[in-house]
Design a protein around this motif. Structure first.
Motif, PDB file in Angstrom:
ATOM      1  N   HIS A   7     -26.771  -8.347  14.614  1.00 31.64           N
ATOM      2  CA  HIS A   7     -27.497  -7.390  15.440  1.00 31.64           C
ATOM      3  C   HIS A   7     -28.862  -7.919  15.893  1.00 31.64           C
ATOM      4  O   HIS A   7     -29.756  -7.140  16.217  1.00 31.64           O
ATOM      5  CB  HIS A   7     -27.654  -6.038  14.738  1.00 31.64           C
ATOM      6  CG  HIS A   7     -26.360  -5.320  14.561  1.00 31.64           C
ATOM      7  ND1 HIS A   7     -26.225  -4.164  13.807  1.00 31.64           N
ATOM      8  CD2 HIS A   7     -25.114  -5.586  15.037  1.00 31.64           C
ATOM      9  CE1 HIS A   7     -24.972  -3.758  13.835  1.00 31.64           C
ATOM     10  NE2 HIS A   7     -24.272  -4.601  14.572  1.00 31.64           N
ATOM     11  N   VAL A  23     -32.054  -0.118   5.006  1.00 31.03           N
ATOM     12  CA  VAL A  23     -31.056  -1.190   4.961  1.00 31.03           C
ATOM     13  C   VAL A  23     -30.739  -1.566   3.512  1.00 31.03           C
ATOM     14  O   VAL A  23     -29.582  -1.815   3.154  1.00 31.03           O
ATOM     15  CB  VAL A  23     -31.554  -2.422   5.740  1.00 31.03           C
ATOM     16  CG1 VAL A  23     -30.537  -3.551   5.671  1.00 31.03           C
ATOM     17  CG2 VAL A  23     -31.813  -2.056   7.204  1.00 31.03           C
ATOM     18  N   THR A  34     -24.072  -0.517  17.010  1.00 30.44           N
ATOM     19  CA  THR A  34     -25.121   0.468  16.744  1.00 30.44           C
ATOM     20  C   THR A  34     -25.849   0.121  15.451  1.00 30.44           C
ATOM     21  O   THR A  34     -25.364  -0.673  14.647  1.00 30.44           O
ATOM     22  CB  THR A  34     -24.532   1.885  16.627  1.00 30.44           C
ATOM     23  OG1 THR A  34     -23.606   1.914  15.528  1.00 30.44           O
ATOM     24  CG2 THR A  34     -23.809   2.285  17.908  1.00 30.44           C
ATOM     25  N   ASP A  35     -26.995   0.765  15.244  1.00 28.36           N
ATOM     26  CA  ASP A  35     -27.727   0.570  13.996  1.00 28.36           C
ATOM     27  C   ASP A  35     -27.199   1.523  12.932  1.00 28.36           C
ATOM     28  O   ASP A  35     -26.155   2.164  13.127  1.00 28.36           O
ATOM     29  CB  ASP A  35     -29.233   0.739  14.213  1.00 28.36           C
ATOM     30  CG  ASP A  35     -29.606   2.150  14.673  1.00 28.36           C
ATOM     31  OD1 ASP A  35     -28.732   3.051  14.638  1.00 28.36           O
ATOM     32  OD2 ASP A  35     -30.760   2.374  15.059  1.00 28.36           O
ATOM     33  N   LEU A  36     -27.897   1.632  11.823  1.00 24.36           N
ATOM     34  CA  LEU A  36     -27.416   2.469  10.725  1.00 24.36           C
ATOM     35  C   LEU A  36     -27.288   3.938  11.099  1.00 24.36           C
ATOM     36  O   LEU A  36     -26.485   4.666  10.524  1.00 24.36           O
ATOM     37  CB  LEU A  36     -28.359   2.334   9.519  1.00 24.36           C
ATOM     38  CG  LEU A  36     -28.339   0.992   8.779  1.00 24.36           C
ATOM     39  CD1 LEU A  36     -29.374   1.002   7.663  1.00 24.36           C
ATOM     40  CD2 LEU A  36     -26.959   0.706   8.206  1.00 24.36           C
ATOM     41  N   ASP A  39     -31.250  -2.982  12.276  1.00 27.57           N
ATOM     42  CA  ASP A  39     -30.445  -1.858  11.795  1.00 27.57           C
ATOM     43  C   ASP A  39     -31.267  -0.688  11.270  1.00 27.57           C
ATOM     44  O   ASP A  39     -30.717   0.383  11.024  1.00 27.57           O
ATOM     45  CB  ASP A  39     -29.483  -2.335  10.704  1.00 27.57           C
ATOM     46  CG  ASP A  39     -28.346  -3.162  11.277  1.00 27.57           C
ATOM     47  OD1 ASP A  39     -27.817  -2.773  12.324  1.00 27.57           O
ATOM     48  OD2 ASP A  39     -28.006  -4.198  10.691  1.00 27.57           O
ATOM     49  N   GLN A  90     -26.657  -3.231   2.624  1.00 29.21           N
ATOM     50  CA  GLN A  90     -26.480  -4.356   3.530  1.00 29.21           C
ATOM     51  C   GLN A  90     -27.449  -5.499   3.239  1.00 29.21           C
ATOM     52  O   GLN A  90     -27.283  -6.597   3.758  1.00 29.21           O
ATOM     53  CB  GLN A  90     -26.652  -3.893   4.985  1.00 29.21           C
ATOM     54  CG  GLN A  90     -25.586  -2.926   5.444  1.00 29.21           C
ATOM     55  CD  GLN A  90     -25.702  -2.625   6.927  1.00 29.21           C
ATOM     56  OE1 GLN A  90     -26.352  -3.348   7.672  1.00 29.21           O
ATOM     57  NE2 GLN A  90     -25.060  -1.550   7.366  1.00 29.21           N
ATOM     58  N   ASP A 115     -17.105  -0.989  17.659  1.00 32.30           N
ATOM     59  CA  ASP A 115     -18.345  -1.601  17.201  1.00 32.30           C
ATOM     60  C   ASP A 115     -18.612  -2.935  17.888  1.00 32.30           C
ATOM     61  O   ASP A 115     -19.738  -3.370  17.998  1.00 32.30           O
ATOM     62  CB  ASP A 115     -18.309  -1.802  15.684  1.00 32.30           C
ATOM     63  CG  ASP A 115     -18.425  -0.481  14.937  1.00 32.30           C
ATOM     64  OD1 ASP A 115     -18.924   0.472  15.557  1.00 32.30           O
ATOM     65  OD2 ASP A 115     -18.011  -0.417  13.770  1.00 32.30           O
TER      66      ASP A 115
END
Length: 326
Positions: free
Chosen positions: A72, A281, A57-59, A275, A286, A52
């Motif tokens: 991010h 989100v 990366t996003d979700l 994300d 998060q 990571d």
């Protein structure tokens, strides 16, 4: 044995490694399995390495096109890129603000012909100019809450697509009242500035967010100048399809179409946060869902807010006055 003792554990470790790599049977098999397990968990021969950290990366597991920080947020602006999410939000935010300026002040350069067609007095023309910038005052406050609660994407779409009927409605104006009302509701779109600044602030790192905000805001403001020569050019082109009193009405189909094009692109081609969308989100845990009223009250209690209100009020007031001059 003495030599080994003097060398510490170097020789035994080298020997063990040699047996595991070149040996046969279970030792060799275990070595291969351990190596595969190490790689599958993001380890390298030089030590542990979190995947990571090297490829965030996003979700949904999609890698970012730009280098990002721990939140991010992008650490770099790549102007020629339209990649999702950072640069796509960057370009769509200034485009939406640009469209709002084009449509809000589209009437100003055409006032001579509009005034003659609708038989407007000088005071009615002035009132229309005031109406165009009055609606955005309270709307900007409301949009700030919308951005906090549901995200900038829905805020932009609400403004652009919501103001579109008023832009097209200019073609149906038959007197001072309808003309003033259309300009009033079109002016709501100027609140895109709030979403533009909010969006770039959540997408870019603190070291470059000033540049991102200045660029998106500046390019958006450019629409107020572009419309001064764009609309006369469109009007000249529309004269081939009808007389002057019809041509100026047809000219408003251009900014109206821009509203639909950019508003639809924002809705379907972008996302609120690096994300993912606001709802995604929040659902992932998060981010907590914001209390719009609480955020607003906290902002009002901060003296810095009122310092910015005064400075921005003076500069934006001059800008709106100049753009409305006939």
């Amino acid at each position: 044995t003495e030599a080994s003792a003097h060398r510490g554990f170097s020789a035994p470790r080298l020997q063990r490694t040699e047996v595991e790599v070149h040996g046969s049977g279970s030792a060799s098999t275990m070595s291969r399995e351990e190596e595969a397990a190490r790689h599958s968990h993001g380890f390298s021969q030089g030590g542990a390495m979190d995947i990571d950290q090297t490829c965030p990366t996003d979700l949904k597991g999609r890698p970012f096109d730009l280098p990002v920080d721990s939140e991010h947020k992008a650490c770099k602006i790549k102007i020629l890129s339209f990649a999702k999410p950072h640069m796509r939000a960057f370009h769509l935010s200034w485009m939406s603000f640009f469209c709002s300026f084009v449509s809000t002040f589209a009437a100003a350069p055409l006032i001579p012909i509009i005034r003659e067609d609708l038989d407007l007095t000088q005071s009615e023309v002035a009132n229309a100019g005031i109406a165009a910038v009055t609606g955005t005052i309270m709307c900007r406050i409301a949009l700030g809450t919308i951005c906090d609660v549901v995200g900038p994407r829905y805020g932009v779409c609400l403004l652009l697509l919501g103001a579109t009927p008023a832009v097209y409605g200019m073609a149906l104006a038959d007197g001072p009242i309808s003309f003033i009302l259309c300009r009033f509701f079109i002016g709501f779109a100027l609140s895109c500035f709030v979403a533009t600044q909010f969006w770039s602030s959540v997408m870019f790192n603190g070291k470059i967010v000033g540049t991102a905000n200045a660029t998106t805001g500046g390019w958006g403001n450019l629409g107020g100048g572009v419309t001064q020569f764009l609309m006369p050019a469109v009007y000249a082109g529309m004269l081939t399809y009808g007389p002057p009193f019809k041509a100026w009405r047809l000219s408003f189909f251009v900014p109206g179409s821009l509203h639909i094009l950019v508003g639809t692109a924002v809705l379907f081609l972008s996302q609120d946060l690096p994300d993912g969308q606001y709802s995604e989100v929040i659902k992932s845990g998060q981010m907590a869902k914001a209390n719009g009223l609480k955020v607003f009250v906290q902002g009002c209690k901060n003296y810095r807010t009122w310092c910015l209100v005064l400075t921005y009020g003076f500069c934006f007031g001059v800008e709106l006055t100049m753009l409305n001059i006939i």
